[in-house]
Scaffold this motif. Structure first.
Motif, PDB file in Angstrom:
ATOM      1  N   UNK A 177     -67.346 -11.211 -16.832  1.00 22.17           N
ATOM      2  CA  UNK A 177     -68.252 -12.072 -17.584  1.00 22.17           C
ATOM      3  C   UNK A 177     -68.004 -13.542 -17.237  1.00 22.17           C
ATOM      4  N   UNK A 178     -66.734 -13.884 -17.106  1.00 22.49           N
ATOM      5  CA  UNK A 178     -66.386 -15.277 -16.800  1.00 22.49           C
ATOM      6  C   UNK A 178     -66.941 -15.679 -15.438  1.00 22.49           C
ATOM      7  N   UNK A 179     -66.814 -14.805 -14.450  1.00 22.17           N
ATOM      8  CA  UNK A 179     -67.318 -15.108 -13.110  1.00 22.17           C
ATOM      9  C   UNK A 179     -68.840 -15.254 -13.115  1.00 22.17           C
ATOM     10  N   UNK A 180     -69.526 -14.385 -13.850  1.00 22.58           N
ATOM     11  CA  UNK A 180     -70.985 -14.486 -13.942  1.00 22.58           C
ATOM     12  C   UNK A 180     -71.389 -15.795 -14.604  1.00 22.58           C
ATOM     13  N   UNK A 181     -70.706 -16.147 -15.688  1.00 23.98           N
ATOM     14  CA  UNK A 181     -71.026 -17.388 -16.389  1.00 23.98           C
ATOM     15  C   UNK A 181     -70.728 -18.590 -15.511  1.00 23.98           C
ATOM     16  N   UNK A 182     -69.611 -18.553 -14.788  1.00 26.10           N
ATOM     17  CA  UNK A 182     -69.251 -19.669 -13.916  1.00 26.10           C
ATOM     18  C   UNK A 182     -70.308 -19.874 -12.831  1.00 26.10           C
ATOM     19  N   UNK A 183     -70.790 -18.787 -12.243  1.00 22.78           N
ATOM     20  CA  UNK A 183     -71.821 -18.906 -11.211  1.00 22.78           C
ATOM     21  C   UNK A 183     -73.110 -19.488 -11.789  1.00 22.78           C
ATOM     22  N   UNK A 184     -73.491 -19.016 -12.979  1.00 22.20           N
ATOM     23  CA  UNK A 184     -74.702 -19.533 -13.612  1.00 22.20           C
ATOM     24  C   UNK A 184     -74.573 -21.024 -13.899  1.00 22.20           C
ATOM     25  N   UNK A 185     -73.415 -21.446 -14.399  1.00 24.36           N
ATOM     26  CA  UNK A 185     -73.195 -22.864 -14.712  1.00 24.36           C
ATOM     27  C   UNK A 185     -73.250 -23.701 -13.434  1.00 24.36           C
ATOM     28  N   UNK A 186     -72.637 -23.210 -12.359  1.00 22.33           N
ATOM     29  CA  UNK A 186     -72.655 -23.941 -11.087  1.00 22.33           C
ATOM     30  C   UNK A 186     -74.090 -24.141 -10.607  1.00 22.33           C
ATOM     31  N   UNK A 187     -74.901 -23.097 -10.679  1.00 21.65           N
ATOM     32  CA  UNK A 187     -76.287 -23.200 -10.223  1.00 21.65           C
ATOM     33  C   UNK A 187     -77.075 -24.172 -11.101  1.00 21.65           C
ATOM     34  N   UNK A 188     -76.893 -24.081 -12.416  1.00 18.44           N
ATOM     35  CA  UNK A 188     -77.614 -24.983 -13.324  1.00 18.44           C
ATOM     36  C   UNK A 188     -77.212 -26.434 -13.072  1.00 18.44           C
ATOM     37  N   UNK A 189     -75.917 -26.693 -12.925  1.00 13.13           N
ATOM     38  CA  UNK A 189     -75.461 -28.058 -12.650  1.00 13.13           C
ATOM     39  C   UNK A 189     -75.996 -28.554 -11.309  1.00 13.13           C
ATOM     40  N   UNK A 190     -76.034 -27.672 -10.326  1.00  6.79           N
ATOM     41  CA  UNK A 190     -76.581 -28.057  -9.024  1.00  6.79           C
ATOM     42  C   UNK A 190     -78.047 -28.449  -9.150  1.00  6.79           C
ATOM     43  N   UNK A 191     -78.802 -27.686  -9.935  1.00  2.00           N
ATOM     44  CA  UNK A 191     -80.213 -28.012 -10.157  1.00  2.00           C
ATOM     45  C   UNK A 191     -80.349 -29.371 -10.831  1.00  2.00           C
ATOM     46  N   UNK A 192     -79.542 -29.603 -11.857  1.00  2.00           N
ATOM     47  CA  UNK A 192     -79.627 -30.856 -12.603  1.00  2.00           C
ATOM     48  C   UNK A 192     -79.299 -32.065 -11.727  1.00  2.00           C
ATOM     49  N   UNK A 193     -78.348 -31.878 -10.818  1.00  2.00           N
ATOM     50  CA  UNK A 193     -77.931 -32.996  -9.964  1.00  2.00           C
ATOM     51  C   UNK A 193     -78.904 -33.200  -8.806  1.00  2.00           C
ATOM     52  N   UNK A 194     -79.298 -32.104  -8.163  1.00  2.34           N
ATOM     53  CA  UNK A 194     -80.152 -32.211  -6.979  1.00  2.34           C
ATOM     54  C   UNK A 194     -81.606 -32.506  -7.330  1.00  2.34           C
ATOM     55  N   UNK A 195     -82.042 -32.088  -8.518  1.00  2.00           N
ATOM     56  CA  UNK A 195     -83.431 -32.283  -8.932  1.00  2.00           C
ATOM     57  C   UNK A 195     -83.458 -33.029 -10.264  1.00  2.00           C
ATOM     58  N   UNK A 196     -83.191 -34.317 -10.266  1.00  2.00           N
ATOM     59  CA  UNK A 196     -83.100 -35.071 -11.528  1.00  2.00           C
ATOM     60  C   UNK A 196     -84.395 -35.083 -12.322  1.00  2.00           C
ATOM     61  N   UNK A 197     -85.515 -34.739 -11.685  1.00  2.00           N
ATOM     62  CA  UNK A 197     -86.771 -34.692 -12.425  1.00  2.00           C
ATOM     63  C   UNK A 197     -86.790 -33.605 -13.478  1.00  2.00           C
ATOM     64  N   UNK A 198     -86.012 -32.536 -13.278  1.00  2.00           N
ATOM     65  CA  UNK A 198     -85.988 -31.441 -14.246  1.00  2.00           C
ATOM     66  C   UNK A 198     -85.323 -31.857 -15.551  1.00  2.00           C
ATOM     67  N   UNK A 199     -84.092 -32.411 -15.545  1.00  2.00           N
ATOM     68  CA  UNK A 199     -83.514 -32.828 -16.831  1.00  2.00           C
ATOM     69  C   UNK A 199     -84.336 -33.915 -17.509  1.00  2.00           C
ATOM     70  N   UNK A 200     -84.958 -34.814 -16.737  1.00  2.00           N
ATOM     71  CA  UNK A 200     -85.788 -35.851 -17.363  1.00  2.00           C
ATOM     72  C   UNK A 200     -86.964 -35.206 -18.094  1.00  2.00           C
ATOM     73  N   UNK A 201     -87.553 -34.169 -17.490  1.00  2.00           N
ATOM     74  CA  UNK A 201     -88.680 -33.473 -18.122  1.00  2.00           C
ATOM     75  C   UNK A 201     -88.204 -32.716 -19.363  1.00  2.00           C
ATOM     76  N   UNK A 202     -87.078 -32.016 -19.242  1.00  2.00           N
ATOM     77  CA  UNK A 202     -86.590 -31.182 -20.343  1.00  2.00           C
ATOM     78  C   UNK A 202     -86.203 -32.012 -21.560  1.00  2.00           C
TER      79      UNK A 202
END
Length: 206
Positions: A177-202
């Protein structure tokens, strides 16, 4: 020395529930995308319900080359693949013991699915510059499904592994479970950093 491990393995109930939930989530995403793809084929100018802004869009993903990686729309592959974990989960809840080769083949399929969605995430974030909401649901379903399945499989002997690795996996079953959660968090953080338009919209309403 002969292998004393049982030839058939019954997975725990929690894994059956997990496989059914993640399989249904992935199937929902694939079905929604398939319906949207058909709508776009009928009306290329159609505005889809999941087209929120240039950074969160389904039509952009389905119109890309990455959206047809094998020569046909990716969602159709999901419609064929995601019934498998649902069936495996149902068999698990029914306490059906399945041979090692079944768990091995299924796990290899999950590995292929995880590799595919990781590639799609990389392409979407770094090359296309947007995220498809329904695709994101499919990504998360694969992340949640994969590591708990593998850690249990190696720890129980349902997947082939050396004795030492099997003991370690059995000791750290909850780490799936920890590994799955860690991967999900990494992907979400990558999205937030690489695509700043998404957090601004959210967070625009706060």
């Amino acid at each position: 020395m002969s292998d004393a491990r049982p030839a058939h393995f019954t997975a725990p109930l929690w894994l059956g529930v997990l496989l059914i939930i993640t399989g249904l989530a992935g199937l929902l995403g694939a079905f929604a995308l398939s319906v949207d793809k058909i709508e776009l084929l009928e009306n290329p100018q159609a505005s889809l319900g999941c087209d929120f802004n240039p950074f969160l869009t389904c039509s952009g993903a389905m119109g890309s080359q990455q959206g047809e990686a094998f020569g046909f729309p990716n969602p159709f592959l999901g419609l064929m693949a995601f019934p498998a974990p649902i069936i495996m989960g149902a068999l698990t809840l029914g306490r059906v013991a399945m041979p090692r080769w079944v768990w091995t083949v299924f796990s290899l399929g999950v590995l292929g699915g995880l590799a595919f969605v990781l590639w799609l995430a990389q392409q979407s974030i770094f090359f296309l510059g947007f995220v498809c909401p329904w695709c994101f649901l499919v990504w998360m379903a694969m992340y949640a499904m994969s590591f708990p399945l593998w850690v249990w499989g190696f720890g129980s002997g349902a997947l082939p592994a050396g004795a030492g690795f099997r003991r370690v996996a059995a000791r750290f079953t909850s780490w799936g479970w920890v590994l799955s959660l860690a991967l999900a968090v990494i992907v979400v953080l990558t999205i937030m950093i690489a695509l700043p338009g998404i957090p601004r919209y959210l967070f625009s309403g706060f």
